[in-house]
Every structure is written in structure tokens, then in C-alpha cells.
Scaffold this active site. Structure first.
Site, PDB file in Angstrom:
ATOM      1  N   TYR A 212     -13.005  -2.036  40.645  1.00 56.74           N
ATOM      2  CA  TYR A 212     -13.805  -3.205  40.245  1.00 56.74           C
ATOM      3  C   TYR A 212     -14.848  -3.514  41.324  1.00 56.74           C
ATOM      4  O   TYR A 212     -16.026  -3.730  41.022  1.00 56.74           O
ATOM      5  CB  TYR A 212     -12.884  -4.403  40.007  1.00 56.74           C
ATOM      6  CG  TYR A 212     -13.618  -5.719  39.904  1.00 56.74           C
ATOM      7  CD1 TYR A 212     -14.227  -6.107  38.711  1.00 56.74           C
ATOM      8  CD2 TYR A 212     -13.729  -6.581  41.010  1.00 56.74           C
ATOM      9  CE1 TYR A 212     -14.919  -7.314  38.625  1.00 56.74           C
ATOM     10  CE2 TYR A 212     -14.410  -7.772  40.933  1.00 56.74           C
ATOM     11  CZ  TYR A 212     -15.009  -8.145  39.740  1.00 56.74           C
ATOM     12  OH  TYR A 212     -15.704  -9.332  39.661  1.00 56.74           O
ATOM     13  N   LYS A 216     -19.007  -3.665  41.091  1.00 50.59           N
ATOM     14  CA  LYS A 216     -19.852  -4.831  41.381  1.00 50.59           C
ATOM     15  C   LYS A 216     -20.851  -4.512  42.499  1.00 50.59           C
ATOM     16  O   LYS A 216     -21.948  -5.070  42.531  1.00 50.59           O
ATOM     17  CB  LYS A 216     -18.970  -6.035  41.733  1.00 50.59           C
ATOM     18  CG  LYS A 216     -18.222  -6.609  40.526  1.00 50.59           C
ATOM     19  CD  LYS A 216     -19.195  -7.140  39.467  1.00 50.59           C
ATOM     20  CE  LYS A 216     -18.486  -7.784  38.295  1.00 50.59           C
ATOM     21  NZ  LYS A 216     -19.406  -8.352  37.305  1.00 50.59           N
ATOM     22  N   ILE A 244     -13.970 -19.084  41.274  1.00 54.58           N
ATOM     23  CA  ILE A 244     -14.559 -20.075  40.352  1.00 54.58           C
ATOM     24  C   ILE A 244     -13.590 -20.374  39.215  1.00 54.58           C
ATOM     25  O   ILE A 244     -13.197 -21.514  39.007  1.00 54.58           O
ATOM     26  CB  ILE A 244     -15.902 -19.552  39.779  1.00 54.58           C
ATOM     27  CG1 ILE A 244     -16.910 -19.275  40.904  1.00 54.58           C
ATOM     28  CG2 ILE A 244     -16.452 -20.530  38.744  1.00 54.58           C
ATOM     29  CD1 ILE A 244     -17.444 -20.497  41.622  1.00 54.58           C
TER      30      ILE A 244
HETATM   31  N1  LIG Z   1     -14.036 -15.982  37.587  1.00 58.31           N
HETATM   32  C1  LIG Z   1     -14.403 -15.934  38.848  1.00 58.31           C
HETATM   33  O1  LIG Z   1     -13.974 -16.748  39.680  1.00 58.31           O
HETATM   34  C2  LIG Z   1     -15.371 -14.871  39.298  1.00 58.31           C
HETATM   35  C3  LIG Z   1     -15.381 -14.495  40.637  1.00 58.31           C
HETATM   36  C4  LIG Z   1     -16.282 -13.509  41.029  1.00 58.31           C
HETATM   37  C5  LIG Z   1     -17.156 -12.933  40.110  1.00 58.31           C
HETATM   38  N2  LIG Z   1     -17.119 -13.326  38.826  1.00 58.31           N
HETATM   39  C6  LIG Z   1     -18.052 -12.695  37.864  1.00 58.31           C
HETATM   40  O2  LIG Z   1     -18.646 -13.698  37.064  1.00 58.31           O
HETATM   41  C7  LIG Z   1     -18.744 -13.268  35.700  1.00 58.31           C
HETATM   42  C8  LIG Z   1     -17.997 -14.213  34.776  1.00 58.31           C
HETATM   43  O3  LIG Z   1     -16.663 -14.342  35.241  1.00 58.31           O
HETATM   44  P1  LIG Z   1     -15.467 -14.674  34.227  1.00 58.31           P
HETATM   45  O4  LIG Z   1     -14.244 -14.763  35.054  1.00 58.31           O
HETATM   46  O5  LIG Z   1     -15.873 -15.815  33.351  1.00 58.31           O
HETATM   47  O6  LIG Z   1     -15.470 -13.307  33.383  1.00 58.31           O
HETATM   48  P2  LIG Z   1     -14.311 -12.738  32.430  1.00 58.31           P
HETATM   49  O7  LIG Z   1     -13.640 -13.892  31.783  1.00 58.31           O
HETATM   50  O8  LIG Z   1     -13.463 -11.790  33.201  1.00 58.31           O
HETATM   51  O9  LIG Z   1     -15.168 -11.883  31.399  1.00 58.31           O
HETATM   52  C9  LIG Z   1     -16.276 -12.430  30.701  1.00 58.31           C
HETATM   53  C10 LIG Z   1     -16.392 -11.819  29.353  1.00 58.31           C
HETATM   54  O10 LIG Z   1     -16.675 -10.421  29.442  1.00 58.31           O
HETATM   55  C11 LIG Z   1     -16.511  -9.930  28.137  1.00 58.31           C
HETATM   56  N3  LIG Z   1     -16.175  -8.515  28.073  1.00 58.31           N
HETATM   57  C12 LIG Z   1     -15.180  -7.847  28.692  1.00 58.31           C
HETATM   58  N4  LIG Z   1     -15.113  -6.578  28.231  1.00 58.31           N
HETATM   59  C13 LIG Z   1     -16.092  -6.450  27.292  1.00 58.31           C
HETATM   60  C14 LIG Z   1     -16.504  -5.408  26.441  1.00 58.31           C
HETATM   61  N5  LIG Z   1     -15.921  -4.210  26.420  1.00 58.31           N
HETATM   62  N6  LIG Z   1     -17.537  -5.638  25.599  1.00 58.31           N
HETATM   63  C15 LIG Z   1     -18.141  -6.833  25.579  1.00 58.31           C
HETATM   64  N7  LIG Z   1     -17.786  -7.877  26.344  1.00 58.31           N
HETATM   65  C16 LIG Z   1     -16.767  -7.685  27.194  1.00 58.31           C
HETATM   66  C17 LIG Z   1     -15.361 -10.729  27.485  1.00 58.31           C
HETATM   67  O11 LIG Z   1     -15.836 -11.171  26.225  1.00 58.31           O
HETATM   68  P3  LIG Z   1     -14.819 -11.485  24.980  1.00 58.31           P
HETATM   69  O12 LIG Z   1     -13.896 -12.549  25.510  1.00 58.31           O
HETATM   70  O13 LIG Z   1     -15.707 -11.952  23.899  1.00 58.31           O
HETATM   71  O14 LIG Z   1     -14.110 -10.202  24.674  1.00 58.31           O
HETATM   72  C18 LIG Z   1     -15.139 -11.866  28.493  1.00 58.31           C
HETATM   73  O15 LIG Z   1     -14.953 -13.117  27.889  1.00 58.31           O
HETATM   74  C19 LIG Z   1     -18.193 -11.847  35.679  1.00 58.31           C
HETATM   75  O16 LIG Z   1     -19.252 -10.933  35.773  1.00 58.31           O
HETATM   76  C20 LIG Z   1     -17.314 -11.774  36.906  1.00 58.31           C
HETATM   77  O17 LIG Z   1     -17.191 -10.483  37.435  1.00 58.31           O
HETATM   78  C21 LIG Z   1     -16.234 -14.272  38.395  1.00 58.31           C
END
Ligand SMILES: NC(=O)c1ccc[n+]([C@@H]2O[C@H](COP(=O)([O-])OP(=O)(O)OC[C@H]3O[C@@H](n4cnc5c(N)ncnc54)[C@H](OP(=O)(O)O)[C@@H]3O)[C@@H](O)[C@H]2O)c1
Length: 303
Positions: A212, A216, A244
């Protein structure tokens, strides 16, 4: 304003596509950009119901201001159709937020490499692990694995591991790449903007998430590379979030881990999706920024 005028206003509003926008951070970005006056295309894959509900809420605020597009970003053919569908709906595109992401653990403790399963340059061939393995011979399908430090045999899961790594690269690197290239002609017309969602762990690896983190890091470089390639008409930036929204399912953290993580964060708190959304909006608004990565992490990346 009557409905007709509202629709006229909407047809002139700038259009942004946010991938993975049905839930969590993506939904907060879609909401924030909508509040700022954008028409929003909510991309989703499995969370169709949540995406439809968000679109309904936004369309209630301003009719025809939101659309849902469902596509599996693992399928290159489906990725190709996304920008086409946006243009069919709106005729233009001003912004792209590559937010959708796969987050999967890589358990290297119990895995070994494909080269080892083929008997190439293995620990046993170098005289190591002789007490724990009957040895690996080139091309041997029955070769036993050397033991992992856990005492369990290492699995020869190279095929599975490569598949998982490829999936991470497809969703986190290749799909944003493909979407950005497909969006380019439309974004050039509007002098638009791309924002990629990377991660502070692109710089400092997160243990057990080696693949992962590599994906990134590639997206981080993609941001800088495309900023050069697409200038001067299109700006390309990224946001690198810290903690987050807590990971879910197989990636969920124990309460002890969460406490430890927050203790290591200078601002001693957890973030919220709106902080990321505000960073995205600021990158959309700032016309003199390109090729930059904003770390939004409570200071975690400076320690
Ligand atoms: N959460 C954090 O604290 C955090 C920390 C560091 C970086 N980030 C980055 O910030 C962004 C958002 O974070 P998050 O935690 O909200 O993300 P997440 O929930 O892990 O993923 C976001 C969405 O990606 C979609 N996705 C996954 N596989 C897919 C596929 N094969 N085709 C199409 N869509 C797909 C899913 O959509 P569906 O639900 O519709 O399937 C999911 O809801 C991400 O890029 C993540 O890497 C987040």
C-alpha cells in the site's frame, strides 16, 4: 430563485468528479465542493446505496447538481467509461479528485518471494534454514517452506501476493493515471485541477502495509510528474492525510493502537474528513499551486 433559473445556474456551475465518494473522506470532499458551488459527480463501486443517498441530498439542495457513476476501478475498461459518462452529463469538467483507494495488509512474515518458490537463490540453497526445511529445488512443486520467525511455515503465496500488489497498484496508481489522462483534454478547456489522495505513509512506511505504501508513493510521484506534464493549463496537487477516519474491517485497529497513534501525534487528536475536504478545496482555489502535497496529519509527519 425559481426552478428554471436554478437549473440555468447549475448548468454553468463548474463540474468535479470525486472517486470513491459514497462514504467517509470522499463523501466529505463531495459535500464540501458542492457547498462551494460545484456540480459533483459521485463515483462509487460497492457503496451504490450510500452514493445514491448522498446524490439525492445534494440534488434536493440544488436540482441537477449531483450524479452517481458506478465503476470498478480494477477494470481498465470501466475506468475508461468514467470521464465519458461525466461529459455526457455535463459537457465539461473542471476538477478531478482521485480519492478511491485500496488499503490492504501485506503479511511479509508468513510469505516468501516467487524467486524462492522456484528454488532460485533460496536460504536453503545457501545453507541456511537447513534444520527447518527439507530444502527447495529448482522447479520443485513439493518443496517445503522454510519456517517464518513465528514458527509457522512460510507460505509460497507469490501468485496471490502478486495479484494483491497488482490490485493495489491498479486502484491506487493506474486508475488515477488513466482518469487523469482521459480528463486532460476536458480540464485543459477549463484550466482545471486534479487532486490526488496520497498518504503520509508514502514517505514513512506503515508496518505491515508495504505494498500500500509503495502504491501511495507512486501516486505522490505521479502528482509531481503530471504537474510538470500538464502545466500550464492544468494544476495537479495532492493531499496526504494522517489519521482521519479509522480503518475498517480487516484493517481495524485495536483501542490500544489508536491511543498509541494519537499519543504520537503532536496535536494529540484524531482528524476529521472535513479537514481533508477543506485542504482539497484550498488546492482547487489556489491558482499558483501545482506539484505540491499538503500533509494534513496533526503534525505526525514531522516527528
Ligand atoms: N482514512 C484515513 O485516515 C486516511 C489516511 C491516509 C490516507 N487516506 C487516503 O484518503 C483517501 C480516502 O480515505 P478513506 O479511508 O475514506 O478511503 P477508503 O474508505 O479506504 O476507500 C474509499 C473508497 O474507495 C473505493 N474503492 C475501493 N476499491 C475500489 C474499486 N475497485 N473500484 C472503485 N472504487 C473502489 C470504495 O468505494 P465503494 O465503497 O463504493 O466500493 C471506497 O469507499 C484514500 O485515498 C486513502 O488512501 C486516508
Amino acid at each position: 430563485m425559481n426552478l428554471k433559473n436554478t437549473q440555468l445556474f447549475e448548468s454553468h456551475a463548474p463540474v468535479v468528479l470525486v472517486t470513491g465518494a459514497a462514504r467517509r473522506i470522499g463523501a466529505a470532499i463531495a459535500l464540501c465542493l458542492h457547498q462551494a458551488g460545484y456540480r459533483v459527480v459521485i463515483h462509487c463501486h460497492q457503496s451504490r446505496a450510500a452514493a445514491d443517498q448522498l446524490a439525492a441530498e445534494l440534488n434536493q439542495k440544488r436540482p441537477t447538481s449531483a450524479l452517481v457513476i458506478q465503476a470498478d476501478l480494477l477494470q481498465a475498461s470501466e475506468v475508461d467509461g468514467v470521464i465519458e459518462q461525466v461529459i455526457d452529463w455535463s459537457g465539461s469538467l473542471h476538477g478531478l479528485v482521485n480519492n478511491a483507494s485500496l488499503f490492504e495488509r501485506t503479511d511479509l512474515q508468513n510469505q516468501t518471494f516467487i524467486a524462492m518458490s522456484r528454488g532460485l537463490n533460496t536460504p536453503t540453497s545457501r545453507g541456511l534454514n537447513t534444520s527447518t526445511s527439507r530444502g527447495l529445488s529448482a522447479g520443485s512443486s513439493n518443496a517445503q517452506s522454510p519456517l517464518a520467525p513465528t514458527g509457522k511455515p512460510r507460505e509460497f503465496v507469490a501468485g496471490i501476493a502478486v495479484t494483491r500488489f497488482q490490485k493495489l497498484l491498479q486502484v491506487n496508481v493506474l486508475a488515477p493515471w488513466q482518469l487523469s489522462l482521459n480528463a486532460r483534454p476536458w480540464l485543459e478547456k477549463t484550466q482545471g485541477c486534479i487532486v490526488n489522495m496520497t498518504d503520509i505513509h508514502a514517505e514513512k512506511p506503515l508496518k505491515q502495509y508495504a505494498e500500500y505504501c509503495q502504491s501511495k508513493a507512486a501516486l505522490w510521484m505521479q502528482t509531481k510528474a503530471l504537474a510538470r506534464e500538464f502545466a500550464p493549463l492544468i494544476r495537479v496537487n495532492a493531499v496526504a492525510p494522517g489519521a482521519i477516519a479509522w480503518p475498517e474491517g480487516d484493517n481495524a485497529l485495536s483501542e490500544t493502537m489508536k491511543t498509541k497513534l494519537l499519543a504520537e501525534t503532536p496535536l494529540k487528536r484524531h482528524g476529521e474528513p472535513r479537514f481533508i475536504a477543506e485542504a482539497v478545496l484550498s488546492l482547487f482555489n489556489n491558482e499558483f499551486m501545482t506539484g505540491q502535497v499538503l500533509r494534513v496529519d496533526g503534525g505526525r509527519s514531522i516527528i
